[in-house]
Design an enzyme around this catalytic site. Structure first.
Site, PDB file in Angstrom:
ATOM      1  N   LYS A 186      -1.086  -5.620   9.306  1.00 33.43           N
ATOM      2  CA  LYS A 186      -1.948  -7.576   9.386  1.00 33.43           C
ATOM      3  C   LYS A 186      -0.643  -8.080   8.239  1.00 33.43           C
ATOM      4  CE  LYS A 186      -5.873  -6.614   8.268  1.00 33.43           C
ATOM      5  NZ  LYS A 186      -6.549  -5.227   8.063  1.00 33.43           N
ATOM      6  N   ARG A 236     -14.424 -10.378   6.568  1.00 30.83           N
ATOM      7  CA  ARG A 236     -14.583  -9.217   6.139  1.00 30.83           C
ATOM      8  C   ARG A 236     -15.466  -8.300   6.583  1.00 30.83           C
ATOM      9  NH1 ARG A 236     -10.668  -5.687   3.035  1.00 30.83           N
ATOM     10  NH2 ARG A 236     -10.122  -7.658   1.803  1.00 30.83           N
ATOM     11  N   ARG A 244       3.600   3.963   1.951  1.00 27.73           N
ATOM     12  CA  ARG A 244       3.472   3.482   1.750  1.00 27.73           C
ATOM     13  C   ARG A 244       3.745   2.674   0.271  1.00 27.73           C
ATOM     14  NH1 ARG A 244      -0.211  -1.620   4.297  1.00 27.73           N
ATOM     15  NH2 ARG A 244      -0.787  -0.971   2.868  1.00 27.73           N
ATOM     16  N   ARG A 265      -0.221   2.242  -4.397  1.00 22.86           N
ATOM     17  CA  ARG A 265      -1.225   2.027  -4.971  1.00 22.86           C
ATOM     18  C   ARG A 265      -2.172   2.852  -4.961  1.00 22.86           C
ATOM     19  NH1 ARG A 265      -2.380  -3.486  -2.051  1.00 22.86           N
ATOM     20  NH2 ARG A 265      -2.555  -1.946  -0.725  1.00 22.86           N
ATOM     21  N   ARG A 318     -11.191   3.956   3.184  1.00 26.53           N
ATOM     22  CA  ARG A 318     -11.116   2.521   3.617  1.00 26.53           C
ATOM     23  C   ARG A 318     -11.302   2.563   5.057  1.00 26.53           C
ATOM     24  NH1 ARG A 318      -6.398  -0.222   1.138  1.00 26.53           N
ATOM     25  NH2 ARG A 318      -6.257  -1.518   2.300  1.00 26.53           N
TER      26      ARG A 318
END
Ligand SMILES: [Zn+2]
Length: 217
Positions: free
Chosen positions: A13, A87, A126, A159, A170
């Site tokens: 996104k 969300r 990432r 992260r 998630r």
């Protein structure tokens, strides 16, 4: 043009939002970024949000909506693309209500559809800069120097959010909470499903086709 970009975590996104911004001149409104800015600036909203986060809770819907609508009202005439918001169905309904008061509505809802294994692979690779927020990938988007941010030389970190176990969690939360948002918009707007398993350029091409059609309409 008022756009909502939906998709599971790791569907790309953020990248696609930047491309939409570059092509159509709309403003990128990421709920994560805006929340960080509000907290950093020590605004009333930021402080309230911080207190929920400090106690390990979620920032409530009404606070998020207030924050995002504030940002929407400051956005340029060209419009915006929402990222990470709404969300929940509750947030989506509230957003429609508040836009409706000004005679406005969401023009396009793009839903990036992605396979979960692809997500886990993408996210666990990432690496992020804690200073400027830039995001890299150990395979697909390497920094010029391994492990170092191109912009400010800060050491890159994974992260906690991008840890594979956390990613799986998630995804679960996404399915419970945000997948119903797709259904909400299916009932209220035209949702465009975009195959996001492809590489970012192909995904952009598909998105732009849909958005160009809207611009011309
Ligand atoms: Zn940086």
């Amino acid at each position: 043009m008022r756009i909502v970009l939906l998709g599971a975590p790791g569907a790309g996104k953020g990248t696609q939002c930047k491309r939409i911004v570059a092509k159509y001149g709309v403003v990128h409104l990421s709920s994560g970024d805006i929340l960080r800015q509000e907290r950093a600036a020590g605004t009333e909203l930021g402080k309230k949000a911080q207190s929920y986060m400090d106690s390990g809770g979620l920032v409530p819907d009404n606070l998020i909506v207030e924050m995002m609508v504030g940002a929407i009202n400051k956005a340029s005439q060209k419009g915006f693309v929402l990222d990470g918001f709404p969300r929940t169905v509750n947030q989506a309904a509230e957003l429609d209500k508040l836009l409706g008061r000004n005679g406005k509505k969401i023009d396009a809802v793009l839903n990036l559809e992605i396979n979960e294994q692809v997500v886990v692979k993408r996210m666990s690779g990432r690496r992020s800069c804690s200073k400027c927020g830039a995001v890299y990938h150990i395979e697909n988007l390497k920094p010029k120097t391994d492990g170092i941010c191109d912009h400010d030389g800060t050491k890159l970190v994974q992260r906690p959010d991008d840890n594979p176990d956390v990613v799986t969690n998630r995804l679960k939360t996404y399915h419970q909470q945000t997948r119903p948002v797709v259904d909400y918009y299916k009932n209220n707007n035209a949702v465009c499903n975009i195959n996001a398993n492809e590489d970012a350029d192909k995904v952009s091409t598909l998105m732009f086709k849909k958005l160009d059609a809207l611009v011309l309409a």
